[in-house]
Design a protein around this motif. Structure first.
Motif, PDB file in Angstrom:
ATOM      1  N   GLN A  18     -12.342   6.353  -9.252  1.00 51.98           N
ATOM      2  CA  GLN A  18     -12.523   5.703 -10.509  1.00 51.98           C
ATOM      3  C   GLN A  18     -12.787   6.815 -11.581  1.00 51.98           C
ATOM      4  OE1 GLN A  18     -13.846   1.956 -10.907  1.00 51.98           O
ATOM      5  NE2 GLN A  18     -13.122   1.141  -8.704  1.00 51.98           N
ATOM      6  N   TRP A  46       0.870  -1.053  -0.017  1.00 55.74           N
ATOM      7  CA  TRP A  46       0.013  -0.099   0.058  1.00 55.74           C
ATOM      8  C   TRP A  46       0.635   1.369  -0.021  1.00 55.74           C
ATOM      9  CZ3 TRP A  46      -5.146   1.722   0.552  1.00 55.74           C
ATOM     10  CH2 TRP A  46      -5.591   2.788   0.956  1.00 55.74           C
ATOM     11  N   ILE A  80      -8.397   7.062  -4.587  1.00 54.87           N
ATOM     12  CA  ILE A  80      -8.225   7.125  -6.025  1.00 54.87           C
ATOM     13  C   ILE A  80      -9.591   7.071  -6.393  1.00 54.87           C
ATOM     14  CG2 ILE A  80      -6.901   6.306  -7.842  1.00 54.87           C
ATOM     15  CD1 ILE A  80      -5.082   4.923  -5.949  1.00 54.87           C
ATOM     16  N   ILE A  92      -9.012   2.547  -0.907  1.00 53.41           N
ATOM     17  CA  ILE A  92      -8.533   2.914  -2.162  1.00 53.41           C
ATOM     18  C   ILE A  92      -9.661   3.841  -3.036  1.00 53.41           C
ATOM     19  CG2 ILE A  92      -7.887   1.788  -4.241  1.00 53.41           C
ATOM     20  CD1 ILE A  92      -6.589  -0.461  -2.705  1.00 53.41           C
ATOM     21  N   ASP A  93     -10.764   3.444  -2.814  1.00 53.83           N
ATOM     22  CA  ASP A  93     -11.679   3.979  -3.489  1.00 53.83           C
ATOM     23  C   ASP A  93     -11.758   5.583  -3.025  1.00 53.83           C
ATOM     24  OD1 ASP A  93     -12.372   1.847  -5.080  1.00 53.83           O
ATOM     25  OD2 ASP A  93     -14.183   1.324  -3.559  1.00 53.83           O
ATOM     26  N   PRO A 122      -6.867   2.209  -9.170  1.00 57.13           N
ATOM     27  CA  PRO A 122      -7.269   1.533  -8.022  1.00 57.13           C
ATOM     28  C   PRO A 122      -7.534  -0.021  -8.201  1.00 57.13           C
ATOM     29  CG  PRO A 122      -9.342   2.513  -9.199  1.00 57.13           C
ATOM     30  CD  PRO A 122      -7.971   2.915  -9.840  1.00 57.13           C
ATOM     31  N   SER A 148      -9.830  -1.802   0.308  1.00 59.60           N
ATOM     32  CA  SER A 148     -10.517  -1.354  -0.939  1.00 59.60           C
ATOM     33  C   SER A 148     -11.527  -0.158  -0.781  1.00 59.60           C
ATOM     34  CB  SER A 148     -11.633  -2.615  -1.348  1.00 59.60           C
ATOM     35  OG  SER A 148     -12.222  -2.345  -2.630  1.00 59.60           O
ATOM     36  N   GLN A 177      -5.369  -2.700  -5.960  1.00 63.93           N
ATOM     37  CA  GLN A 177      -6.096  -3.711  -5.312  1.00 63.93           C
ATOM     38  C   GLN A 177      -5.402  -5.122  -5.556  1.00 63.93           C
ATOM     39  OE1 GLN A 177      -8.856  -3.033  -2.766  1.00 63.93           O
ATOM     40  NE2 GLN A 177      -8.086  -5.335  -2.388  1.00 63.93           N
TER      41      GLN A 177
END
Length: 236
Positions: free
Chosen positions: A234, A97, A232, A228-229, A108, A225, A112
């Motif tokens: 999408q 990470w 970053i 990350i969303d 992303p 996850s 992941q």
């Protein structure tokens, strides 16, 4: 005459006497099985201790992980020392990470995937350590009775040769060879039975530990996850 020979026969049928009177092939079989039995018990004791320590390690990590401290703090404290179990999986994921964000991760999905692979590799290494040498127990459990049976066959052949040489079927002639054969079989079972029982138990214990670590890996993957969303978004 016959009654006076009974104490002498009983002495010659003691375990030590049977071993020293046995032929060199039967002796090698007995020694090999005894060594395998000792090594089997050493593995069993070592694994029982290792699994108990691993369960305690998993309990401590779960307590720390869900205590409310930040992932960064937990990572710093764990990365400074050797970790095992869930701790090793956590450190591997966090290292990937941090490395990815330091290099400016933009995808992303790619991040992941790398994190999941890092956790899978850490889990595989942990399972290799837990399951190491269990294969030896399975091998001994399946082969020791047949090795003992080989000693049994040789002992019975010795008995027949003694009968043929002496042209007598008295108990004093037949008993030593038969007893050698039975001793080889007994030692084979002595090595095989604990190995089979221990292999089944230890494999089950290792499976339960693996399920705990896999469950944590899935749960931690979901946590990362979500982060990350957030970091970053999408692209539409």
């Amino acid at each position: 005459m016959e009654s006076s020979a009974l104490p002498e026969l009983a002495t010659s049928l003691s375990v030590w006497s049977l071993f020293w009177q046995a032929g060199w092939i039967v002796k090698l079989v007995m020694i090999g099985l005894l060594v395998a039995s000792i090594w089997t018990w050493a593995i069993i004791i070592d694994k029982l201790i290792a699994y108990r320590r691993m369960r305690a390690t998993l309990d401590r990590f779960e307590e720390n992980f869900w205590s409310g401290q930040s992932l960064e703090e937990l990572y710093r404290s764990l990365s400074e020392r050797t970790t095992a179990g869930m701790g090793a999986i956590f450190v591997a994921a966090m290292a990937e990470w941090k490395k990815s964000f330091e290099k400016g991760a933009r995808s992303p999905i790619g991040l992941q995937t790398r994190i999941d692979k890092a956790m899978d590799l850490a889990l595989t290494r942990e399972m290799e350590g837990l399951e190491g040498r269990l294969g030896f127990l399975a091998t001994i459990g399946s082969s020791a009775p047949f090795i003992g049976l080989f000693g049994t066959v040789v002992g019975i052949m010795t008995s027949f040769q003694a009968i043929a040489g002496s042209k007598s079927t008295s108990l004093a002639v037949v008993a030593p060879g038969i007893a050698e054969a039975l001793l080889a079989t007994a030692i084979g079972l002595l090595a095989a039975i604990p190995a089979v029982v221990a292999y089944n138990k230890l494999s089950s214990d290792a499976g339960r530990l693996a399920m705990r670590m896999e469950g944590f890996a899935d749960e931690f993957s979901a946590i990362l996850s979500r982060q990350i969303d957030e970091r970053i978004p999408q692209k539409a």
